[in-house]
Design a protein around this motif. Sequence first.
Motif, short mmCIF file in Angstrom:
data_model
loop_
_atom_site.label_atom_id
_atom_site.label_comp_id
_atom_site.label_asym_id
_atom_site.label_seq_id
_atom_site.Cartn_x
_atom_site.Cartn_y
_atom_site.Cartn_z
N PRO B 10 34.88 44.02 10.26
CA PRO B 10 34.19 42.79 9.88
C PRO B 10 32.84 43.08 9.11
O PRO B 10 32.31 42.16 8.45
CB PRO B 10 33.76 42.29 11.20
CG PRO B 10 34.12 43.45 12.23
CD PRO B 10 35.02 44.29 11.61
N LEU B 205 22.88 27.19 9.54
CA LEU B 205 24.31 27.58 9.94
C LEU B 205 24.51 27.02 11.33
O LEU B 205 25.67 26.68 11.67
CB LEU B 205 24.63 28.91 9.66
CG LEU B 205 24.56 29.45 8.31
CD1 LEU B 205 24.81 31.09 8.16
CD2 LEU B 205 25.60 28.80 7.53
N ARG B 208 24.97 23.47 11.76
CA ARG B 208 26.37 23.00 11.17
C ARG B 208 27.28 23.78 12.16
O ARG B 208 28.57 23.37 11.87
CB ARG B 208 26.30 23.37 9.77
CG ARG B 208 25.35 22.86 9.04
CD ARG B 208 25.67 22.94 7.53
NE ARG B 208 27.04 23.03 6.85
CZ ARG B 208 27.91 24.01 6.40
NH1 ARG B 208 27.14 25.09 6.40
NH2 ARG B 208 28.96 23.79 6.05
N VAL B 210 28.35 26.69 12.36
CA VAL B 210 29.06 27.77 11.58
C VAL B 210 29.00 29.09 12.50
O VAL B 210 30.10 29.77 12.52
CB VAL B 210 28.46 28.07 10.19
CG1 VAL B 210 28.92 29.20 9.59
CG2 VAL B 210 28.70 26.81 9.36
N ARG B 212 28.57 29.29 15.61
CA ARG B 212 29.47 28.99 16.73
C ARG B 212 30.79 29.33 16.68
O ARG B 212 31.50 29.55 17.52
CB ARG B 212 29.05 27.55 17.21
CG ARG B 212 29.62 27.16 18.63
CD ARG B 212 29.20 25.79 18.85
NE ARG B 212 29.21 25.62 20.33
CZ ARG B 212 30.17 25.04 21.17
NH1 ARG B 212 31.06 24.54 20.28
NH2 ARG B 212 30.29 25.02 22.36
N ARG B 213 31.17 28.91 15.36
CA ARG B 213 32.40 29.30 15.22
C ARG B 213 32.99 30.70 15.38
O ARG B 213 33.85 31.28 15.76
CB ARG B 213 33.02 28.73 13.73
CG ARG B 213 34.44 29.18 13.22
CD ARG B 213 35.42 28.45 14.06
NE ARG B 213 36.88 28.69 13.71
CZ ARG B 213 37.52 29.74 14.28
NH1 ARG B 213 36.66 30.49 15.23
NH2 ARG B 213 38.72 30.05 14.02
N TYR B 214 32.10 31.69 14.95
CA TYR B 214 32.30 33.07 15.10
C TYR B 214 32.07 33.39 16.38
O TYR B 214 32.66 34.48 16.86
CB TYR B 214 30.95 33.80 14.32
CG TYR B 214 30.99 33.47 12.88
CD1 TYR B 214 32.21 33.06 11.98
CD2 TYR B 214 29.79 33.56 11.99
CE1 TYR B 214 32.02 32.93 10.81
CE2 TYR B 214 29.94 33.27 10.52
CZ TYR B 214 31.15 32.88 9.98
OH TYR B 214 31.12 32.77 8.43
N LYS B 215 31.24 32.95 17.31
CA LYS B 215 31.02 33.28 18.62
C LYS B 215 32.52 32.83 19.38
O LYS B 215 32.80 33.82 20.53
CB LYS B 215 30.04 32.36 19.40
CG LYS B 215 29.67 32.65 20.93
CD LYS B 215 29.15 31.49 21.45
CE LYS B 215 28.68 31.79 22.99
NZ LYS B 215 28.49 30.46 23.63
N ALA B 216 33.22 32.28 18.68
CA ALA B 216 34.75 31.88 19.46
C ALA B 216 35.66 33.26 19.04
O ALA B 216 36.59 33.35 19.77
CB ALA B 216 35.21 30.72 19.15
N THR B 217 35.18 33.88 18.11
CA THR B 217 35.92 35.26 17.85
C THR B 217 35.65 36.38 18.71
O THR B 217 34.46 36.13 19.24
CB THR B 217 35.93 35.34 16.38
OG1 THR B 217 34.49 35.98 16.04
CG2 THR B 217 36.09 34.41 15.59
N THR B 218 36.26 37.74 18.54
CA THR B 218 35.61 38.79 19.22
C THR B 218 34.65 39.31 18.34
O THR B 218 34.11 40.54 18.72
CB THR B 218 36.70 39.83 19.53
OG1 THR B 218 37.52 39.94 18.20
CG2 THR B 218 37.92 39.11 20.28
N LEU B 219 33.98 38.86 17.34
CA LEU B 219 32.84 39.44 16.71
C LEU B 219 31.74 39.67 17.49
O LEU B 219 31.25 38.82 18.36
CB LEU B 219 32.48 38.44 15.56
CG LEU B 219 31.19 38.99 14.40
CD1 LEU B 219 31.80 39.96 13.56
CD2 LEU B 219 30.80 37.53 13.76
N LYS B 220 31.24 40.77 17.40
CA LYS B 220 29.76 41.44 18.35
C LYS B 220 28.76 41.00 17.41
O LYS B 220 28.54 41.10 16.29
CB LYS B 220 30.03 42.60 18.39
CG LYS B 220 31.38 43.23 19.30
CD LYS B 220 31.26 42.73 20.65
CE LYS B 220 32.34 43.38 21.30
NZ LYS B 220 33.72 43.11 20.84
N GLU B 372 24.06 29.56 18.68
CA GLU B 372 24.26 28.00 18.52
C GLU B 372 22.88 27.37 18.73
O GLU B 372 21.86 28.11 19.35
CB GLU B 372 25.24 27.40 19.55
CG GLU B 372 25.00 27.92 20.88
CD GLU B 372 26.54 27.55 21.55
OE1 GLU B 372 26.85 26.34 21.29
OE2 GLU B 372 27.11 28.48 22.25
#
Lengths: 256, 372
Positions: B10, B205, B208, B210, B212-220, B372
């Motif tokens: 990532p 971000l 909008r 945006v 928060r969308r990353y928070k839903a993934t496993t991105l640290k 967020e």
Amino acid sequence: MKSSGSKPILQAENLTKHYDGVQVVKGISFDVKKGEIFGILGPNGAGKTTTLEMLETMREIDGGKAIIAGIDVAKNQDKVKAIIGVQPQTPNFEEKTKLVELISFLASCYGEKVDAIELLKKVNLEEKANSYPENLSGGQRQRFSIATALVHGPKVFFLDEPTTGLDPQARRNLWDLVKEVRDSGITVVMTTHYMDEAEILCDRVAIMDEGKIIALDTPKKLIKNLLAKGFKKEQHVEQADLEDVFIDLTGKALRE
Amino acid sequence: MSDFRRAILPITTFVRIDVKRLFRDKVAIFFVFVFPLIFLLIFGSIFSGDNNVSFRVALFNESESEIATELENQMRENDFFQLDEDVTTAEQAEEKMSRGQLDATIVLPAEFGTVAEGQQNPSGNLDITYNQSNENAGQTLASVMNSVMAEINNQFVDTSVPFTVTASSTDTQGLSQFDYTFSGILGFTLLSLGIFGPTTVFPRLKQRGVLRRYKATTLKIWQFFTGNVLSNAFVGLIALVIMFAAAVLIFDLNMRGSYLNLAIVVTLGTILLFGIGLAIGGWAKNENQAAPISQLVTLPMMFLSGVFFPVFLMPEILQNITRFIPLTPIIDSIRLVITENASLLDLGSELGIILGWTVVVYLVAFKVFRWE
């Protein structure tokens, strides 16, 4: 759909959530079977989105327990995140970024490399591969958001009011897409406040009001139960409605 | 893929996309590359060259003596004085001085340079008047004229002066004032890149949804931070190269030190300043929260770090504080590399303060970050 005897892929037990002392989800329990489209219906403020977000690890679970594919959501957030796909109510993406780039970044967030064009083909957006998300129509954006939610091959896919604000053609197109996702073996959990959508799309629905589930069954069974109580519509139901007229006149083809 | 490669995927993907994204955004290009250049041109032309100081002066020579005429000619030829030929009366001069169009009026009285009765040598008194609002210029002129007079006196009276002062620049290789100013301009650019960028972009971000969308993934968070830091450091280095080229080509910047050391110092500085922006922008839920805090942090840094005026002019208490403000060691070490060819070892205390701040700032940024 698998037989009802198989173990549910998602179990919610007595989930609760409160904001500033006000309980918005009041101890709800339900199971979602593997491979079905499960709908959570209800008026605005019923607690649908909050319920969904607790299951998605996006909000803390105040009380109760949620288990997805055998993993405790509250205890193993990262493991759950790795097997679920999430479609927010209003999907937004970073601007000035090509769709293929957004897809490869979101895939990389899971440590994956994907064929972005292949994914875009699945949602019928391959010709938009080099466009920016701010130049997509509402329906295209929802479809793109679905593609980004599936980058890592999730087992369960959550959608929050996916067709709100879309025109009839775009809604129908999205319904077909959600069915395709289900048919590819992914369990779908979605919220909506459109009853026609739930009736056409969902294998089973839970109806929520004021933080509680007040009914849970297949749409057909729920209708049957109501009729059994002696319910009759006041007017004779026409064989077509205005939406049928609209679709007949304008066609099913997507406008965007 | 190995776990390590999965963990950095990532980061590398983000940097690649983020840099491309910047070059597609005309507004960002303006603020990152063009604006600092304009800033450089404006401040550079103010501070370039070292003999550029001049005073606007009205001269009334009422004397006909040889000395007075010679002095007038000298002043007319010297770049140090800009004689205002339009002013013919004392009233005009006074009015122009009160409006700030003249720095001072110099009068050579009729008897200036004549030999008074009973004297051997010519003598005279020169009058300098200036407006109270322009005291600095007036006093500087007075002391300049004083030494001119002393020089003339020496011609006539053969005296040996027991105590003298010899002033000479410590640097004999001809550093211009611009060479010193450039490090401040560069520091200011890094400050605005590092702080104004994330404090406006992240809250936007978030609003909008945006991030928060990353928070839903496993991105640290550390992956997201590292990606942002690297992409920002890369962009910072590009901005540095552009500004450096402009400084060398237009203002004859005298680069003494090693380019590698400069790049290292600039990279470390960028990482520190970006961390401050990351902490503020990562914490703020919206721009209304971020804007006042970023002002609160950047303004004192700009004024106390010697970007706009020299640290030695400040009261001693402020000077002591100044040394420990994050921007000061960055500007100091850039300047020391450029003007004195300082090695990384020479910069030990500056780099120590920078690294110390970096640890603190990133700990805070991790602690307060919100998706967020």
